[in-house]
Enzyme design. Sequence first.
Site, mmCIF file in Angstrom:
data_model
loop_
_atom_site.group_PDB
_atom_site.id
_atom_site.type_symbol
_atom_site.label_atom_id
_atom_site.label_comp_id
_atom_site.label_asym_id
_atom_site.label_seq_id
_atom_site.Cartn_x
_atom_site.Cartn_y
_atom_site.Cartn_z
ATOM 1 N N LYS A 284 0.896 -1.297 -0.042
ATOM 2 C CA LYS A 284 0.048 0.144 -0.071
ATOM 3 C C LYS A 284 0.832 1.249 -0.029
ATOM 4 O O LYS A 284 0.518 2.310 -0.661
ATOM 5 C CB LYS A 284 -1.080 0.081 1.104
ATOM 6 C CG LYS A 284 -2.116 -1.020 1.004
ATOM 7 C CD LYS A 284 -3.013 -1.067 2.207
ATOM 8 C CE LYS A 284 -4.264 -2.115 1.995
ATOM 9 N NZ LYS A 284 -5.115 -2.037 3.234
ATOM 10 N N GLU B 14 -3.030 8.300 7.530
ATOM 11 C CA GLU B 14 -3.623 9.061 6.573
ATOM 12 C C GLU B 14 -4.558 9.951 7.461
ATOM 13 O O GLU B 14 -5.342 9.544 8.209
ATOM 14 C CB GLU B 14 -3.994 8.377 5.377
ATOM 15 C CG GLU B 14 -5.057 7.338 5.732
ATOM 16 C CD GLU B 14 -5.168 6.498 4.317
ATOM 17 O OE1 GLU B 14 -4.288 6.358 3.427
ATOM 18 O OE2 GLU B 14 -6.468 6.389 4.102
ATOM 19 N N HIS C 177 -16.480 -2.911 5.839
ATOM 20 C CA HIS C 177 -15.777 -3.014 4.587
ATOM 21 C C HIS C 177 -16.228 -3.971 3.558
ATOM 22 O O HIS C 177 -15.430 -4.339 2.704
ATOM 23 C CB HIS C 177 -14.288 -3.301 5.092
ATOM 24 C CG HIS C 177 -13.574 -2.038 5.950
ATOM 25 N ND1 HIS C 177 -13.624 -0.775 5.547
ATOM 26 C CD2 HIS C 177 -13.400 -2.229 7.267
ATOM 27 C CE1 HIS C 177 -13.006 -0.077 6.711
ATOM 28 N NE2 HIS C 177 -12.793 -0.805 7.692
ATOM 29 N N ARG D 164 -7.403 -7.951 -9.678
ATOM 30 C CA ARG D 164 -8.083 -9.078 -10.145
ATOM 31 C C ARG D 164 -9.600 -8.831 -10.606
ATOM 32 O O ARG D 164 -9.919 -7.531 -10.883
ATOM 33 C CB ARG D 164 -8.293 -9.875 -8.913
ATOM 34 C CG ARG D 164 -9.081 -9.378 -7.520
ATOM 35 C CD ARG D 164 -9.579 -10.192 -6.705
ATOM 36 N NE ARG D 164 -9.807 -9.363 -5.426
ATOM 37 C CZ ARG D 164 -11.131 -8.696 -5.136
ATOM 38 N NH1 ARG D 164 -11.804 -8.894 -6.067
ATOM 39 N NH2 ARG D 164 -11.083 -7.939 -4.144
#
Length: 501
Positions: A119, A203, A238, A295
Site C-alpha cells: 500500500k 493518513e 468494509h 483481479r
Amino acid sequence: MKKLFEKILIANRGEIALRVIRACHEAGIRAVAIYSEADRNALHVSRADEAYCIGPAPSQESYLAGDRIIELAKKTGCQAVHPGYGFLAENADFAQACQDRGLVFIGPGPESMRAMGDKIFARKRVGSVGVPTIPGINKGITSFEPMRKTAQEIGYPVLIKAALGGGGKGMRICRNADELKTGFELCRKEAQSAFGSPKLYLERYLEKPRHIEFQILADHFGNTIHLGERECSIQRRHQKLIEESPSVAIDEALRQRMGEAAVAAAQAVGYVNAGTIEFLLDSDKHFYFLEMNTRLQVEHPVTELITGVDLVQEQFRIAAGQKLRHDQSRIRRTGHAIEGRIYAEDPDADFLPSIGRIHRLREPAGPGVRVDSGVYQDYEVPVYYDPLIAKLLVCAPDRKQAIRRMHRALSEYLIVGVKSTIGFLKSVMEDRRFQKGDFDTHFIEETEAKSLKVPGEEIKAAGIVAALAYHRQSQKRRIGSEDASTGINPWKLTGRREAME
C-alpha cells in the site's frame, strides 16, 4: 491474431467458477474445475468439462494449495489458469509459479501485483504520476513519534493502517492524541499477528466519503482503458453489499478526471489485464486513490450490463496476447445497473453466517434481471468458505426504474433453509435516502444505530429500521410457505410506509 486457449483450469469455486466456465464454453474453450471434498456436489463441478478433487474442505488444503493446483493444470493439459476472485487471485507468488511452469496466469503479472499489494509503495507510485492520494505518511513506520508528528501536521481525525494489511485489520480511527497512542499500540500488535509485519502508516481520515471504483482493461501493447465507475458505498465493515453504475455523485467532467487518473495509476505499474482502481470521494468532490484490486471484482457484472463488454472474455483475449478490441472513444455506457450480494447471513444476528441445506429456492427472472448463483435447491451451504452464494443484478433505462426492478426481483427471490440478505437488500431499496442517492460509506451503520422513539402513544420508526423489524418477523414466521403470515407489521404502527420512488 493469436489463438485463444484450448483448455483453462479455474482455480476457484461457487458462482465465480461457474461464471468463468460459462465464458469458456462461449469461447470454445474446455473448462477444468477443481473442488474440495466439501464441494463434491457443487454446481460448478457439474458444469465443467472436467472436474477434480483438489483436497479436504479447509481452504489451505484445497483452494489455496497452489502447487497442487499447478500440477493438476499441467497434468490435464491446460494452457492457462483463471483464479477468479479471492483465494489465490492476488497471490503474486502463485502467479509467478504459474509462469515458471509454463502456464498463463489470467490476470496481471506478479510484479504489478506486488507493487499494488504494497500500500505504501502504491501510494508513492500513483502519486508520482499525479493521482491524488490522501495526505499522510508514505512509508512504513514502527515507532510512535513520526506518527504523532504527522497527525499534528495534517490534523485529526486520522486513520492508522497496517502497511501490508487489509480487511480492516490493523486499522483504527483516532480523533485525538490519546486515541492515537492507544491505537498505535493496538494496530502494531494486530498487524504483526495478521500480516507478519508491525509496520504501519497514517493518513487523514475522511469523515463521510463515498467509495467509487473504476474498471480497467489493459493489454500487452500499452493500451489501457477504463469502462466507467461503480458506486460501492453501501457496505458494512468494509464488505460491499450493493454496487451500482453510474454513480449519482459524479458528473461527466468528474467522471473523465477520475477515469484518466485510474488509467494513469494502472499504467504507473505496467498493469495488464482486468483490474479496479478504487477511490474515496469526499463531500467537496475531491477524490483520492485508495487501492487497486489486481483481479476481477465480485461486482464486475455491473459494468458488463451497462457497457455490453464481457470482462471475462476480455481477460482471455488479453492473456492470450491479443490487443484490446476497444479504445476509450468506443466505450458506451447505457442505462443503470444495480447489484445486490446475496449472502447466507442473518442480518438480525449481526450478519452471522447461516449454514445448512437450502430446502426451497426460487430465483427471480424477467426483463433486465440477471442472477449469478452457485447454489441450487437441496444444496448444502458449507461452513468453510465465504457466505456469498449469489449476486442479483438488474439493469434499466434509469436509476429510478432500476431500483423498482431490483425491489421487484428481491420480492420474487425465495430462499428457505438458510438465512439470507434478501430482506435486508429489499429494505435498502425502500429507504428514502438511498432512493435520493443521499448516502456514503457509513449509511448502513448509521441506519442500524437508529432506534425506535416513543413520543406519547405513537411509535415512529424510519426507513430500514422498520423494514428490518418487518423482515425479522417474517423470517421467524415463514417456515415453509412464502405466503405464511408475517406477524406484526411495523409500518402499521407508524401509520405510513415510504413509497417506492
